[in-house]
Structure formats: structure tokens, C-alpha cells
Design an enzyme around this catalytic site. Structure first.
Site, PDB file in Angstrom:
ATOM      1  N   ASP A   1     -41.656 -37.790  93.245  1.00  0.00           N
ATOM      2  CA  ASP A   1     -41.923 -37.714  91.806  1.00  0.00           C
ATOM      3  C   ASP A   1     -40.997 -36.721  91.097  1.00  0.00           C
ATOM      4  O   ASP A   1     -40.428 -35.823  91.716  1.00  0.00           O
ATOM      5  CB  ASP A   1     -43.367 -37.255  91.569  1.00  0.00           C
ATOM      6  CG  ASP A   1     -44.382 -38.317  91.959  1.00  0.00           C
ATOM      7  OD1 ASP A   1     -43.995 -39.298  92.633  1.00  0.00           O
ATOM      8  OD2 ASP A   1     -45.568 -38.152  91.612  1.00  0.00           O
TER       9      ASP A   1
ATOM     10  N   HIS B   1     -41.794 -34.329  96.002  1.00  0.00           N
ATOM     11  CA  HIS B   1     -40.987 -34.204  94.785  1.00  0.00           C
ATOM     12  C   HIS B   1     -39.535 -33.982  95.190  1.00  0.00           C
ATOM     13  O   HIS B   1     -39.247 -32.999  95.892  1.00  0.00           O
ATOM     14  CB  HIS B   1     -41.491 -33.039  93.928  1.00  0.00           C
ATOM     15  CG  HIS B   1     -42.899 -33.230  93.454  1.00  0.00           C
ATOM     16  ND1 HIS B   1     -43.996 -32.975  94.248  1.00  0.00           N
ATOM     17  CD2 HIS B   1     -43.392 -33.697  92.281  1.00  0.00           C
ATOM     18  CE1 HIS B   1     -45.110 -33.257  93.574  1.00  0.00           C
ATOM     19  NE2 HIS B   1     -44.765 -33.693  92.373  1.00  0.00           N
TER      20      HIS B   1
HETATM   21 NI    NI Z   1     -45.191 -35.347  88.533  1.00  0.00          NI
END
Ligand code: NI
Length: 454
Positions: A279, A424
Site C-alpha cells: 500500500d 507498504h
Molecule cells: Ni494506506
């Protein structure tokens, strides 16, 4: 000086040189006509002769190819072997049973390359005899001894192709008896794993230990036709390096590869699947992650932010090209439940359009709401934008811990088939952890797929 040179009886006379020069001219004409030259240069043999106190312990031969640069290197190689052995036997020189025999074959004598194989046999009264092959490949034009990487114009490309060849060939080859973990290691093949090589008229032979079997087995020899890797070869090394076949290969080859094997997806039939998701990116770290995914033939899903799509258009295009999924993570990462309907539409819709523009038409099918924050209106707006909401099962809190070992350990202790893992790709520690877990998950039998393929 320890060594003097005894020329072989085949030493050439001035008349022979005249014939050779004539032959070279004739050879040039024949080559131009597409006819193989009838033996332009003939190698002759030289023998190193040592001082009397050591001569009985040595039978050291090397070729003279009549190419100045190369001949100096061949002689230096023979001298180095001799000096090493002489030092080894020190004061046991009086016993002729301590003996070094160095012989050679020239399995390829081409216009572009020359391959020479030395075979050293060391016999010592207090040890088992040891036979070692040394393989030397020279570039004819420069006289330079070649390293394996010197043959190619794209060493990273050839690494990938050789890894693919070894994986696809050996993972289905029962003869190798490789475990599934060893098969995955084949995908991690590096050019430095090539211990030795030879170049022939139309093929290259690698001597490597393709699955880190060092403790169990010696190097395997793998003969690959040049046509298979031709686009990666430098222009100076063609598919057909015509020349003279002087000697057969002393040992033969273990495996011969004449065409690219079919490409297999690791664990395609295991039924165990994991989806890695990344993400908030892309970022400067994303390409390393894409490299690792490509190396291990694995897929992932990237929930990108709309405002990063254009600045990182190249990364997005690579994701699409390499079969990954791109998802929508909104334009600026707001908590969507705090926005009104129009604002949600804007966050989601602008991101869809930015991704389409950056990729030349790719349309995300899934939405991951920032913070996992969802209410009835968010669900309704996702449906209106033809997006399925995707959450996660495993959250190592990578954005907070920022320690690749902790992230790695959390994921490896929590994985099970069917899970979606949240990471991430804007943190180096997260990308490092992902690069480590990809082969480990494969070795546990998981196939790494996109969320839509889970
Ligand atoms: Ni996010």
C-alpha cells in the site's frame, strides 16, 4: 631460472611460415566464400623442462597456438602449476613417484574463441592421486582470457535466462533428485555460480552447481546451444564460431539444452496461495521489489495512491507488464468515512483515471480504503465505481516497526493459505522483508498470486 623450454619436433621452419602466410591469405578467400579454412594454424606442443633435481617429477606440456598473447598466458599457466607442485613436494624430489603430469586438449579452435582444457594429475606417495581440469577460454582478436560475463552484452539478462533454463530444466528433471526448496534456489542462480565454462562452435558449456549442492555433488556440466541465448551474446561471439575441431571434450557433458524449456510457475498445483499486497506507493523501493517478484515468478498487488500514479508512471507500467495487480488506495489517503459522497467519488474516481492514464488503460478492480475504514456509503461508492473492497488478514505493522527482521518473523509465523498480507512499499525495511519472505514462502509450497487470483 627453473624452467627452460623444449620445443616439440613440430617446430616450424621458415618454409612452413611461408606456407602459413599463404594459407592465411587462402583461408581469407575461403572464408569469404563461406568455406571453412583447411587448418590455417596448427598448434604445436611445448614441454616445460625443469632443473635436473626436479625434472623426474614433472611431465608438463602446454600448447603453442602461434598467437603471441595467448601463448604467453598458456606458458604462464603451465609454469604456475609447476611452481605450485614443486613447492608442495619440497624435499621429496628425489622420489620420482611424486609426479605432476599436465596435459591438455583443445576442444575448440575457432575464429572468435579458443578453448583449452588442461588436465593436471598430481601423484604423491603419501596421498591419493588427484586429477583436476582447468578450462581456459580466449578471445582470438584480443588474446584476452575471457571471464564468463565477457561473452554477453547484458549480464543481468543472461542471469535471468540461465536461471530460467536451469529452473525449468532441472525442476522437471528427475535425474537431479532436487527437493522443492533446492528447485526454488535455482531461481536465485547468479553468474558467479558458473565456476568454469567452455565455448564451442555453436554452444557454451557451463560448469556449475545449480542448486547449491556443493556438499553433495560436484559441478554439473550444462551445454547450452548458442541459438538459445543468442540475443544476449556480444556481436563478437556469433552463433557459429567456425573453426577446427581438434579434440573431443575430455569429460563429455551432463545435460544438453537445445531450446528454451517450458516456463513453470512455482507451486502452481499446490493449492496453497498467498497474496502479498503493498500500500501507499509506489516509491523508490518498488523496483527492487519488482525485481525479486520477477526472479521468483511471483505476483503481488499494489494499492497505489492516485497522486503518485503520474510521478511513478514507469513503475506502474512495469507492474502491468509483469502481471501484477494495481488497486485503488484513494488519491490522498483520507479516512473515507469522514467524507461526504461527492468527496469519496472524487478520491476514488480521480485515482481510477490517474492509473488508467499512467498505464495506458489499466483499470483497477479492487479498492482498499485507507485505515480499513468502511461504512455503508463507502461500500455504496465502491460498488458505483465497479470496485470490490479488499482488506487483509496479516498485518505486521510494518509502517510502525520499520525493522525488516521483526516484519519477516511476524509474517512467517502467521501465514496460512488464502491469506492477504499487508505491507507498504514506501519503506526500505518492508521491501527488504518482502524480498526475504518471497523465496521462503515458495519453499513452503505457497504460490504468490494477486488478490483477484486468490
Ligand atoms: Ni494506506
Amino acid at each position: 631460472m627453473l624452467h627452460t623450454l623444449r620445443r616439440h619436433p613440430r617446430e616450424w621452419s621458415p618454409t612452413a611460415w611461408f606456407i602459413v602466410v599463404g594459407g592465411l591469405l587462402l583461408g581469407g578467400v575461403l572464408v569469404a566464400l563461406g568455406v571453412q579454412p583447411p587448418g590455417v594454424l596448427s598448434p604445436s606442443n611445448a614441454q616445460l623442462v625443469a632443473e635436473p633435481d626436479i625434472s623426474q617429477n614433472l611431465d608438463v606440456n602446454y600448447p603453442i597456438l602461434h598467437i603471441e598473447n595467448i601463448d604467453a598466458q598458456l606458458k604462464a599457466f603451465a609454469e604456475k602449476q609447476t611452481d605450485k607442485f614443486t613447492r608442495t613436494i619440497k624435499d621429496k624430489r628425489s622420489d620420482p613417484r611424486n609426479k605432476l603430469t599436465l596435459s591438455y586438449t583443445i576442444p575448440h579452435f575457432g575464429e572468435e574463441t579458443i578453448s583449452v582444457v588442461f588436465t593436471a594429475t598430481k601423484e604423491m606417495i603419501d596421498k591419493k592421486p588427484v586429477m583436476t581440469h582447468y578450462r581456459l577460454v580466449f578471445d582470438v582478436a584480443s588474446g584476452k582470457k575471457l571471464a564468463f560475463g565477457d561473452l554477453f552484452n547484458d549480464t543481468n539478462g543472461v542471469r535471468q535466462v540461465l536461471a530460467d533454463i536451469l529452473y525449468d530444466y532441472f525442476s522437471v528433471n528427475q535425474e537431479m533428485h532436487l527437493s522443492s526448496a533446492q528447485q526454488i534456489d535455482l531461481l536465485n542462480f547468479e553468474l558467479s555460480d558458473v565456476r568454469d565454462f567452455l565455448v564451442y562452435e555453436d554452444s557454451i558449456v557451463l560448469y556449475c552447481n545449480p542448486a547449491n549442492l556443493a556438499k553433495k555433488a560436484a559441478s554439473k556440466s550444462v551445454q547450452i546451444q548458442k541459438t538459445v541465448i543468442h540475443p544476449l551474446l556480444k556481436d563478437s561471439y556469433s552463433q557459429n564460431d567456425v573453426g577446427r575441431k581438434l579434440d573431443a571434450l575430455p569429460e563429455g557433458v551432463d545435460f544438453a539444452i537445445a531450446a528454451l524449456p517450458a516456463r513453470h510457475t512455482p507451486n502452481a498445483n499446490s493449492g496453497k496461495k498467498i497474496a502479498l499486497t503493498f500500500d501507499d506507493g509506489p516509491s523508490e523501493y518498488t523496483p527492487q521489489l519488482l525485481d525479486a517478484l520477477a526472479r521468483y515468478r511471483s505476483k503481488a498487488t499494489f494499492y497505489v495512491l492516485g497522486h503518485l500514479a503520474q510521478p511513478y508512471a514507469g513503475h506502474l507500467q512495469r507492474m502491468v507488464k509483469e502481471g501484477h495487480e494495481i488497486g485503488n488506495h484513494t488519491w490522498l489517503h483520507p479516512n473515507l468515512t469522514l467524507l461526504n459522497g461527492e468527496q469519496i467519488d472524487q478520491q476514488v474516481g480521480d485515482t481510477q483515471r490517474a492509473i488508467q492514464q499512467a498505464t495506458g488503460g489499466y483499470t483497477p478492480r479492487t479498492l482498499r480504503p485507507p485505515y480499513g475504514a468502511v461504512d455503508a456509503e463507502v461500500v455504496e461508492k465502491a460498488r458505483a465505481n465497479e470496485l470490490e473492497i479488499v482488506m487483509w488478514n496479516v498485518d505486521p505493522n510494518d509502517w510502525q516497526v520499520k525493522d525488516s527482521q521483526t516484519i519477516h518473523d511476524h509474517i512467517m509465523s502467521a501465514v496460512a493459505s488464502g491469506q492477504v498480507i499487508l505491507l507498504h512499499d514506501i519503506y526500505g525495511s518492508s521491501v527488504d522483508a518482502a524480498i526475504r519472505i518471497i523465496p521462503e514462502l515458495l519453499k513452503q509450497g505457497y504460490q504468490l498470486v494477486t488478490v483477484s487470483d486468490l
